[in-house]
Design a protein around this motif. Structure first.
Motif, PDB file in Angstrom:
ATOM      1  N   ALA A  63      22.203  77.476  73.033  1.00 28.66           N
ATOM      2  CA  ALA A  63      23.466  76.872  73.473  1.00 28.66           C
ATOM      3  C   ALA A  63      24.059  75.983  72.385  1.00 28.66           C
ATOM      4  O   ALA A  63      25.273  75.986  72.141  1.00 28.66           O
ATOM      5  CB  ALA A  63      23.242  76.078  74.756  1.00 28.66           C
ATOM      6  N   GLN A  64      23.200  75.218  71.706  1.00 25.35           N
ATOM      7  CA  GLN A  64      23.687  74.302  70.678  1.00 25.35           C
ATOM      8  C   GLN A  64      24.289  75.053  69.490  1.00 25.35           C
ATOM      9  O   GLN A  64      25.390  74.715  69.033  1.00 25.35           O
ATOM     10  CB  GLN A  64      22.549  73.391  70.214  1.00 25.35           C
ATOM     11  N   VAL A  65      23.597  76.079  68.997  1.00 27.22           N
ATOM     12  CA  VAL A  65      24.124  76.765  67.818  1.00 27.22           C
ATOM     13  C   VAL A  65      25.382  77.563  68.160  1.00 27.22           C
ATOM     14  O   VAL A  65      26.284  77.701  67.321  1.00 27.22           O
ATOM     15  CB  VAL A  65      23.057  77.671  67.150  1.00 27.22           C
ATOM     16  N   LEU A  66      25.473  78.053  69.381  1.00 29.87           N
ATOM     17  CA  LEU A  66      26.672  78.788  69.772  1.00 29.87           C
ATOM     18  C   LEU A  66      27.849  77.853  70.025  1.00 29.87           C
ATOM     19  O   LEU A  66      29.007  78.214  69.767  1.00 29.87           O
ATOM     20  CB  LEU A  66      26.386  79.632  71.012  1.00 29.87           C
ATOM     21  N   ALA A  67      27.570  76.642  70.507  1.00 32.69           N
ATOM     22  CA  ALA A  67      28.646  75.690  70.766  1.00 32.69           C
ATOM     23  C   ALA A  67      29.150  75.056  69.474  1.00 32.69           C
ATOM     24  O   ALA A  67      30.358  74.830  69.307  1.00 32.69           O
ATOM     25  CB  ALA A  67      28.166  74.602  71.724  1.00 32.69           C
ATOM     26  N   GLU A  68      28.234  74.789  68.546  1.00 29.55           N
ATOM     27  CA  GLU A  68      28.616  74.039  67.348  1.00 29.55           C
ATOM     28  C   GLU A  68      29.274  74.908  66.280  1.00 29.55           C
ATOM     29  O   GLU A  68      30.231  74.470  65.634  1.00 29.55           O
ATOM     30  CB  GLU A  68      27.374  73.351  66.764  1.00 29.55           C
ATOM     31  N   ASP A  69      28.774  76.125  66.072  1.00 27.95           N
ATOM     32  CA  ASP A  69      29.309  76.947  64.985  1.00 27.95           C
ATOM     33  C   ASP A  69      29.185  78.423  65.345  1.00 27.95           C
ATOM     34  O   ASP A  69      28.441  79.178  64.710  1.00 27.95           O
ATOM     35  CB  ASP A  69      28.561  76.640  63.691  1.00 27.95           C
ATOM     36  N   PRO A  70      29.916  78.868  66.370  1.00 34.59           N
ATOM     37  CA  PRO A  70      29.781  80.261  66.803  1.00 34.59           C
ATOM     38  C   PRO A  70      30.185  81.258  65.729  1.00 34.59           C
ATOM     39  O   PRO A  70      29.607  82.348  65.650  1.00 34.59           O
ATOM     40  CB  PRO A  70      30.699  80.348  68.024  1.00 34.59           C
ATOM     41  N   SER A  71      31.150  80.914  64.889  1.00 36.89           N
ATOM     42  CA  SER A  71      31.584  81.858  63.863  1.00 36.89           C
ATOM     43  C   SER A  71      30.458  82.158  62.879  1.00 36.89           C
ATOM     44  O   SER A  71      30.359  83.279  62.360  1.00 36.89           O
ATOM     45  CB  SER A  71      32.800  81.309  63.115  1.00 36.89           C
ATOM     46  N   ARG A  72      29.589  81.191  62.623  1.00 36.57           N
ATOM     47  CA  ARG A  72      28.438  81.421  61.747  1.00 36.57           C
ATOM     48  C   ARG A  72      27.304  82.108  62.500  1.00 36.57           C
ATOM     49  O   ARG A  72      26.691  83.056  61.996  1.00 36.57           O
ATOM     50  CB  ARG A  72      27.931  80.096  61.181  1.00 36.57           C
TER      51      ARG A  72
END
Length: 407
Positions: A63-72
């Protein structure tokens, strides 16, 4: 006019490659399908206990990585792997006694892919690969696909025999030795430091690569850790170390690492580019975040404590479950116990009758590259609770009595 089977009428399609024809499916996978019924207490699969997965912590990391920088997180990535994940693995590897930098590592889709990449980068058809006998089944599949000639090295209760290794290496001139020195699959055995030093010396003197597979090393619940073969004199420049998150985090992530000397690692990077471009970006990012914010070592204490109790339940119950004259070991970690039944028993032939009693194991015969031991069986202790293990052993005792009694 309808098409004929396998192609248009009169024009058959070409046949399969010889590597596909000669390489069989995994008997363990077939047994797992046979024992998928929920009422079966299975000692067959090497399946980590799902109730011990840190599902909440892993979900939070995603959830954190998708919320913070989904484009990456959702984009293509480099073949070598997520820099943060490689740095975290390098730090853990260094802390366990093998100095490692992030650039020494390639992230793979499970350590299984790491071994496939090594086979692609190292092996020509006909090259000799040495394996422990018995050996991890999927490794035998990989080497078959590569067209290698697999030569077994004898083992005893302490693992691979270095004297036999030296003699066979001199005779066969192998290119690669593959081994799982810690809590080996299928036997649960651990190679001593003295034997590891001997393996390293033989490899350096005789001139061969070592593939050291370590999926179970962090699952030790008794005794002191033994250094990796890669850390012994003579092995440093010729050992590829395979690591995995499957047993310490979750197997469904399909994340592993390959630590190898630079030239070999670069060849594996190119092989991986051809295979899948790179391992899942979002899975790598989530694993890196998990390692940064969660306490993996505390999680591993919980896992090891549970597995310790389960090992005890299985091993302590085997004397009643197995026929008199059977033998088994008591591994200090990992997932597997190796048992042999008395002469006259055939673990493969008995399995269908055993499964009818809603219990299962894996016969040992398929794990052998040399002549198989028909009496051998692999039993995994990690998937079920101690109570379920004791119930399963009761079923196994009845099944073996019934089958061998001819009833």
């Amino acid at each position: 006019m309808p098409d004929a089977p396998g192609g248009r009428a009169g024009v058959p399609v070409p046949g399969l490659a010889s590597r596909a024809a000669r390489t069989g499916g995994s008997p363990v996978r077939e047994i797992l399908a046979l024992t998928a019924r929920p009422e079966v207490i299975s000692f067959a699969g090497g399946l980590p206990a799902p109730e011990l997965f840190d599902a909440e912590g892993i979900a939070a990391a995603f959830a954190q990585v998708l919320a913070e920088d989904p484009s990456r997180a959702l984009q293509y990535s480099t073949t070598e792997g997520d820099p943060e994940l490689r740095a975290a693995v390098a730090a853990r590897t260094t802390a366990r006694g093998l100095a490692t930098g992030a650039d020494d590592l390639l992230v793979t889709t499970g350590s299984q892919q790491g071994l496939t990449l090594l086979a692609t980068a190292l092996l020509e058809p006909g090259d000799v690969v040495l394996v422990e006998d018995p050996c991890y089944l999927a490794a035998l599949q990989i080497f078959s696909f590569a067209g290698a000639r697999v030569v077994p090295v004898p083992t005893d209760d302490e693992g691979l025999d270095p004297v036999a290794l030296d003699e066979i290496t001199a005779r066969e001139r192998p290119k690669l030795l593959y081994l799982v020195p810690t809590f080996q699959n299928p036997t649960g055995r651990t190679l001593s430091a003295d034997r590891r030093a001997a393996v390293a010396e033989i490899a350096a003197r005789r001139g061969l690569w070592i593939a050291e597979d370590d999926p179970y090393g962090e699952l030790r619940f008794e005794g002191e850790p033994v250094p990796w073969v890669a850390s012994f004199p003579g092995a440093e420049d010729r050992t590829a170390l395979l690591g995995s998150f499957s047993k310490v985090m979750a197997p469904g992530l399909r994340l592993g690492t390959l630590r190898a000397p630079a030239a070999l690692r670069r060849a594996c990077v190119i092989a991986k580019q051809a295979a899948d471009l790179h391992t899942s970006t979002v899975d790598q990012a989530a694993a890196a975040r998990y390692l940064a914010v969660a306490d993996l070592d505390a999680h591993l204490i919980r896992v090891r404590t549970a597995y310790h109790a389960r090992r005890d339940a299985l091993v302590d119950g085997l004397s009643e479950a197995l026929p008199e004259g059977s033998r088994w070991n008591r591994p200090a970690g990992g997932m597997f116990v190796w048992a042999t039944l008395p002469q006259g028993y055939d673990a493969t032939a008995l399995l269908p009758q055993v499964v009818r009693h809603d219990v299962a194991y894996v016969p040992g015969a398929p794990f052998f590259a040399g002549p198989p031991d028909a009496t051998a069986a692999r039993l995994s202790f990690v998937t079920h609770s101690p109570e379920e293990i004791r119930e399963g052993l009761g079923r196994l005792r009845k099944a073996l009595e019934h089958a061998h009694g001819g009833g």
